[in-house]
Write a protein that holds these residues in place. Sequence first.
Motif, mmCIF file in Angstrom:
data_model
loop_
_atom_site.group_PDB
_atom_site.id
_atom_site.type_symbol
_atom_site.label_atom_id
_atom_site.label_comp_id
_atom_site.label_asym_id
_atom_site.label_seq_id
_atom_site.Cartn_x
_atom_site.Cartn_y
_atom_site.Cartn_z
ATOM 1 N N THR A 1 0.828 -1.202 0.000
ATOM 2 C CA THR A 1 0.000 0.000 0.000
ATOM 3 C C THR A 1 0.863 1.253 0.000
ATOM 4 O OG1 THR A 1 -1.693 -1.191 1.226
ATOM 5 C CG2 THR A 1 -1.856 1.198 1.225
ATOM 6 N N ILE A 2 1.901 1.243 0.811
ATOM 7 C CA ILE A 2 2.849 2.355 0.844
ATOM 8 C C ILE A 2 4.254 1.773 0.901
ATOM 9 C CG2 ILE A 2 1.314 4.077 1.864
ATOM 10 C CD1 ILE A 2 2.462 3.429 4.583
ATOM 11 N N MET B 1 2.575 12.493 4.855
ATOM 12 C CA MET B 1 3.000 11.581 3.787
ATOM 13 C C MET B 1 2.616 12.062 2.392
ATOM 14 S SD MET B 1 2.308 7.900 5.580
ATOM 15 C CE MET B 1 3.181 7.028 4.270
ATOM 16 N N ILE C 1 -0.290 11.857 0.737
ATOM 17 C CA ILE C 1 -0.936 10.755 0.023
ATOM 18 C C ILE C 1 -2.422 11.037 -0.174
ATOM 19 C CG2 ILE C 1 0.727 8.957 0.641
ATOM 20 C CD1 ILE C 1 -0.937 8.185 2.986
ATOM 21 N N ILE D 1 -5.809 6.254 -0.440
ATOM 22 C CA ILE D 1 -4.779 5.547 0.327
ATOM 23 C C ILE D 1 -5.044 5.714 1.823
ATOM 24 C CG2 ILE D 1 -2.307 5.415 0.881
ATOM 25 C CD1 ILE D 1 -2.822 4.366 -1.874
#
Length: 127
Positions: A35-36, A76, A78, A82
Amino acid sequence: MTRSFDLFDTLLIRDIYQPKDLFYFVGARLNKVKTIGISAQEFQRIRINAEETARKFSKYEEVTFNEIYEQIKKLMNISDDIIECLKKIELDMEEKSLRVIEENFNKLNGDSILISDIYHDESFVKN
């Protein structure tokens, strides 16, 4: 007779050493499902930092789960999609880590009041 119970550590306990250890395991799961692209340790650090930052900016003593993840989004950089995925994974892992303390749970009755300072909302607690 009305009795009050603190939800966490009185009625429920996590099967991990410290609550912040959960964030390491969330990071490991995020890494596993790609995912990350950061380590479990780095996600744990970011998650702890996000909660601390949310508390600094909050006008209340406690913060919400969504306020914490708003900080993660900023830290982050994002997307909302996410962030929703990260939140879902943390909630799922948190739920799976919980164990009932039967002795105290059996003391609940219709007049019992549950209290908590947890950042999760009512729907999570009811589950």
